[in-house]
Design an enzyme around this catalytic site. Sequence first.
Site, PDB file in Angstrom:
ATOM      1  N   GLU A 280     -57.039 -18.360 -15.534  1.00 19.65           N
ATOM      2  CA  GLU A 280     -56.955 -18.158 -14.086  1.00 19.65           C
ATOM      3  C   GLU A 280     -57.436 -19.370 -13.278  1.00 19.65           C
ATOM      4  OE1 GLU A 280     -58.837 -14.378 -13.292  1.00 19.65           O
ATOM      5  OE2 GLU A 280     -57.213 -13.280 -14.271  1.00 19.65           O
ATOM      6  N   PRO A 281     -56.791 -20.509 -13.454  1.00 23.39           N
ATOM      7  CA  PRO A 281     -57.211 -21.705 -12.714  1.00 23.39           C
ATOM      8  C   PRO A 281     -57.056 -21.571 -11.210  1.00 23.39           C
ATOM      9  CG  PRO A 281     -55.083 -22.057 -13.763  1.00 23.39           C
ATOM     10  CD  PRO A 281     -55.623 -20.769 -14.307  1.00 23.39           C
TER      11      PRO A 281
END
Length: 602
Positions: A280-281
Site C-alpha cells: 500500500e504505497p
Amino acid sequence: MQLHLIKMAAPLALVFTACPEGGEATTASTQATGDPTEGTGAGPGGDPTGVGPTGSETDGPTTGGPGGDPTTVDPTDGPTTGGPDPGPIVEPGDPGSGDVTFTIRADTDRHPISPWIYGTNQYDDLATTNRGLGLVRQGGNRMTAYNWENNASNAGADYQHQNDDYLASQLGVDGDIPGEVVRAATAEALEAGADMLVTVPICGYVAADKDGGGDVNQTPNYLETRFHPTVARKDGPFDSDPDSNDDAVYQDEFVAWLQSRFPDAFYPERARVLFSLDNEPDLWSHTHERIHPDPVGYTELVDKNAEFAAAIKDVAANAIVAGFVSYGYGGYTTLQDAPDAQGEFITYYLQAMAEAEAEAGKRLVDVLDLHWYTEVYANGQRITGDDNSPELVAARVQAPRSLWDDSFQEDSWIANDVLQGPVRLIPWLKERIDEHYPGTGLGFTEYNYGGGGHISGAIAQANVLGIFGREGVTMAAYWALTDQTAMIWAAFRAFTSYDGQGSKFGDTSIRAVTSDVAATSVYASTDAADPARTVIVAINKTEGPLTAAVTLAAYADYQSVTVWQLTGPQPELTSGPAVSPTATNAFLYEMPAYSVSVLVPQ
C-alpha cells in the site's frame, strides 16, 4: 474506525498490521482511502474513463489467463486444450421446470483456473481447516519496514511508530536468526502445499533495532540511528550471514538468502516463492509517516518498482513479481492524489512497466496487485464487519457482483459519486491491462466482504472465489478483519476440500450461466487431465429454497450427482442426498435457502 489486534489459532497465523499486546492497530479507510481499517478524508479524485457496460455473467472469457495470455503468469500446467482426448460431448436432455435454470457446457469458455486465487493472509491450520489453499501472503503494514537481517520492524501508525520484535514474538520464532520471520512462515506454507508470497520492502528504510519505547521520533536523527536504507542491489558478493553493521539492508541478497533456504521451491519451472513490492504505497505518508512523510509520486513509485523488480529477477529469474500493491480505488485512479499525478495511475503504471520491460530486455512486474475492500454500506454500517442484520445480509450477498456485472450498481461512493454507474472492477482492470501491458496478471492480495461468522459471509466468499476463477484472476488473498472467520474457511473448502479429504473444484473453468444472477450464482469446472470430471458450485442468495433446473453438456454421461451443502449456522459442508438425473445430463436440484452447494456428477 479502529482495527484491534487479531490473533489466529495457529502459531504462524497473524495479521501483519496488528499491534503489540494492549495496543490498537489502524490503517486508512472511508471515502478517502477505501481500506476498511481507519481514517477520514476527501474522495479519491479522478474518474477512470472507459468504464462502460460490456461484461455479464453470461459472457465469460473464451481464452485463458489475465491479459489473454495464460502462459505469462498462470501457474497451471499446460493449456486446457491439451491432455487426453475428451471424446464427444454428451448433450443434455430436458431437466424439467425449475425456479431458475443453470446452463453448463464443458466445451465452451474453457480456461485455466489459477490455484493462487485460493489464498489468504491469515490462517488457522493449513493442514486441516484451510486444507488445499494455493497461496499464503506475508504482507501488511508491518512488512514495509521489515529488516530481514534482524527481524526488526516498525509498526507505523498502527502502533505509535515503534520499532520492535513484534513479528518474531507473535510468530513464536527466534528473532535473532536472520530472516526467521519469513523463513518459518514460508516453510509452513510450502510444507502444506501452498506457494508463498513474500513482501520486499521498497519504501526507503527498514527498522534497525527492536528497542521499543514508542515513537521513533523521540530519538534525535532517528532516520540515521533507528533505521537502515533498504537497497535493491548489493555491490558485492552475497553473504549467507548478512552483515548487520554495514548500515544497509540489501533486498537482492534477501532473495538469494531465501533461495538458499528453499532451493527446491526456486528451481522448478516456476518458483513457488513469489514476491510483492511492498504494501500500500499510496498510504505510506499515513501509515509510515516517519520513513516516508510526503505522499508518494507517480515517478517515484514506478522507478522503485522497476529497480527492485529487476534486482529480484536478476537473482530469481523464474519468480513472479507483483506490484504496485495499492490499498484501494483512490490509489488506482490518482495514487491517492499524488503530487505529480498525470492521469489515471493504473494506466500510467502499466505503461511504465511495459517501458521498463523494453529497457531491461525482460519482464519485471508480472502481476498488477491491488487490494479491494468493498465500500458498500447498509443499515448505516460497512458490510465488511460482523453485522448480520437483514439489510447487511442482503447487501453482502449481492456485493461481489461489482467485480464483474455491468447490470449491477452497488450503493457506494465509488458507484454513486465517482462512476455514477456499475463498478465492473475486473473487466475495467483487464481492459487497462490489455491496452497498456498485455500479459500482465491481475491480483487482489487483500479483500474482505464481512460476515465471517454468518452464512451470508460464506455466500459472498464463495461467489468471490468463483468469480476469480471464471474471470481469470491470477492471485488473491483473503484478509481477516475480525476473529469471525469460520464461515469464510468453509466457503474456501467448497473449492479446495469440499469432502474434507482434499477433493476440490477443477483446474479448468467452463461455461456456467444462471437465469437469475440476483438470486443465484453457478460456477463449473473440469480437470485438464480428466475432462470427464465436472464439479459445480451452486449458490442460493435468497432466504427461501429454490429449484434449479440444470443442464450439463459434458464429456461423460452421468448417472447421479453427489451433493455437499453449506447452509449454516455451522461452518461445515455436509453430505446431502444424491440427485438422480431426470434426463441425460439434466436434473433438478433443490437449493436450500442461503446456501452454497457443491454438485459432483458421477
